[in-house]
Design an enzyme around this catalytic site. Structure first.
Site, PDB file in Angstrom:
ATOM      1  N   ASP A  30      -8.611   9.898 -38.106  1.00  0.00           N
ATOM      2  CA  ASP A  30      -8.541  11.345 -38.307  1.00  0.00           C
ATOM      3  C   ASP A  30      -7.156  11.884 -37.971  1.00  0.00           C
ATOM      4  OD1 ASP A  30     -11.198  10.855 -38.694  1.00  0.00           O
ATOM      5  OD2 ASP A  30     -11.872  11.838 -36.863  1.00  0.00           O
ATOM      6  N   GLU A  32      -8.697  13.017 -27.303  1.00  0.00           N
ATOM      7  CA  GLU A  32     -10.084  13.060 -27.793  1.00  0.00           C
ATOM      8  C   GLU A  32     -10.974  12.159 -26.927  1.00  0.00           C
ATOM      9  OE1 GLU A  32     -10.812  14.734 -30.897  1.00  0.00           O
ATOM     10  OE2 GLU A  32     -12.946  14.299 -30.761  1.00  0.00           O
ATOM     11  N   SER A  75     -10.962  18.923 -35.026  1.00  0.00           N
ATOM     12  CA  SER A  75     -10.438  18.645 -33.672  1.00  0.00           C
ATOM     13  C   SER A  75      -9.155  17.820 -33.734  1.00  0.00           C
ATOM     14  CB  SER A  75     -11.492  17.979 -32.788  1.00  0.00           C
ATOM     15  OG  SER A  75     -11.911  16.765 -33.333  1.00  0.00           O
ATOM     16  N   HIS A 123     -16.312   4.125 -40.527  1.00  0.00           N
ATOM     17  CA  HIS A 123     -16.629   3.380 -39.302  1.00  0.00           C
ATOM     18  C   HIS A 123     -15.933   2.015 -39.283  1.00  0.00           C
ATOM     19  CE1 HIS A 123     -19.447   6.101 -37.287  1.00  0.00           C
ATOM     20  NE2 HIS A 123     -19.717   6.505 -38.506  1.00  0.00           N
ATOM     21  N   TYR A 133     -22.309   7.656 -31.935  1.00  0.00           N
ATOM     22  CA  TYR A 133     -21.005   7.116 -32.335  1.00  0.00           C
ATOM     23  C   TYR A 133     -20.538   6.080 -31.313  1.00  0.00           C
ATOM     24  CZ  TYR A 133     -16.175   7.029 -33.957  1.00  0.00           C
ATOM     25  OH  TYR A 133     -14.957   6.617 -34.451  1.00  0.00           O
TER      26      TYR A 133
END
Ligand code: GLA
Length: 383
Positions: free
Chosen positions: A169, A157, A125, A33, A219
């Site tokens: 990611d 995304e 993803s 994070h 999130y």
């Protein structure tokens, strides 16, 4: 082999031999994070991947078959609008971003399948998005730089999956290198390949096999809470533009103006960045014990201050704390389920797995799923 399945299924459904892309999932050693707060992360691509076959079809429509879901879906290049849900959004999302960036994409056929567990926090993803980006770049000879593909995946995304994710990611999946983690500065996007020599230890993932549904909205809320913290600090320190610029002293000096929740979120992020920098030094010095301690500290922060853990993750981490053969453990990725990442003595992995699986089964009635991963190459064309 999944590659053969993709090729065979492609031939059966559409005829001909497709070009094939492999796009891996990722782990993250520490730095959670922190990416959307312009901090540091230490991810790596793994040997679990999605394989995608592509060929042009000479029309304006795109037909896509998912091997894993055994389902065909399609969309028109003239109507790229996010659907309610489903895997097609990731493919449509990247296609839309490429078109928007001015790339001449035409109709295509695609078959894809892989072995990245879905919902386990291994970024299936991002792997899919990167695979589509590189696949279309190759198919239409566009030569798009990898970093641009990373940005396009992230935008896809945001807009087509509704998660305001950071860049970690996609970056890790695209840029990964075998045997190396990536130390990435999410502000400048400068990065360095970081050799991972773990000696007698190895990284093992433990999949809780739960994915609590509040994940996506929580999130996005965390992002907003961090932004609130930044806004408050900036009112006193105008040079601050993200949590990356905020020191503990600055945060303490505005303590009275922050809610407990916002204070805790910011405190966690600032500490985690520092932990990452210290951990890299420890890894460089071969001090795995200190690295392991930092993993536990990271987990405590994620669980108590950032509040993105859950009972299952906390249980798995707590179970390892008193075991000398486990140097460190923490939840990995966005949270609310998915995997823990553990640093375990290689010759004790089987024993630890047997015991922790039994304990987890007894506590939650769920069969734990371990993954012993190898650090591998990022998104690439293989045929
Ligand atoms: C998810 C997001 C990443 C990152 C992690 C938490 O995986 O997609 O951008 O924020 O959570 O570190």
């Amino acid at each position: 082999m999944i590659i053969n399945q993709v090729q065979n299924e492609f031939k059966r459904l559409f005829g001909g031999d497709p070009l094939v892309i492999a796009s891996p999932g990722r782990i993250n050693l520490i730095g959670e994070h922190t990416d959307y707060n312009e901090g540091f992360v230490l991810p790596a691509a793994i040997d679990k991947a999605i394989f995608l076959g592509f060929a042009k079809n000479g029309t304006r429509s795109c037909r896509v078959y998912s091997l894993d879901y055994q389902a065909m879906d399609s969309f028109s290049l003239n109507e790229l609008v996010p659907r309610e849900s489903g895997w097609i959004n990731f493919i449509m999302g990247v296609t839309a971003q490429l078109l928007r960036a001015g790339y001449p994409i035409e109709g295509f056929d695609c078959v894809f399948g892989g072995d990245i567990p879905i919902g386990a926090g291994l970024s299936s993803s991002a792997a899919l998005e990167n695979g589509v980006g590189m696949g279309l770049s190759e198919l239409f000879s566009l030569n798009i730089p990898k970093l641009e593909l990373v940005h396009l995946s992230q935008k896809a995304e945001h807009e087509f999956a509704g998660v305001k994710c950071g860049i970690m990611d996609m970056f890790a999946s695209m840029m990964g290198r075998s045997g190396h983690a990536l130390r990435l500065d999410c502000r400048s996007l400068e990065f360095a390949y970081f050799p991972l020599s773990l000696g007698a230890y190895e990284l093992v993932l433990l999949d809780t096999r739960v994915a609590h549904s509040l994940g996506d909205s929580a999130y996005n809320t965390r992002r907003e809470e961090c932004q609130t913290g930044v806004d408050t600090v900036r009112a006193h320190f105008p040079e601050v533009s993200s949590l990356r610029d905020v020191t503990m002293d600055m945060l303490q000096s505005v303590r009275q103006e922050l809610s407990d929740v916002v204070f805790d979120r910011c405190h966690y992020v600032i500490s985690e960045n520092q932990r990452l920098l210290n951990s890299c030094k420890a890894l460089e010095a071969g001090d795995l014990a200190s690295f392991g301690e930092a993993m536990y500290a990271s987990h405590r922060g994620l669980s108590q201050q950032y509040e993105v853990s859950c009972d299952e993750l906390d249980f798995l981490v707590a179970y390892t704390i008193d075991r000398t053969e486990v140097l460190g453990a923490r939840m990995m990725g966005g949270g609310f389920g998915g995997c823990t990442i553990n640093l375990i003595a290689s010759d004790r992995v089987d024993t630890v797995l047997a015991e922790i699986s039994q304990a987890y089964q007894e506590a939650f009635g769920i069969q734990l799923k371990p993954y012993r991963v190898t650090i591998s190459e990022g998104t690439r064309r293989i045929y």
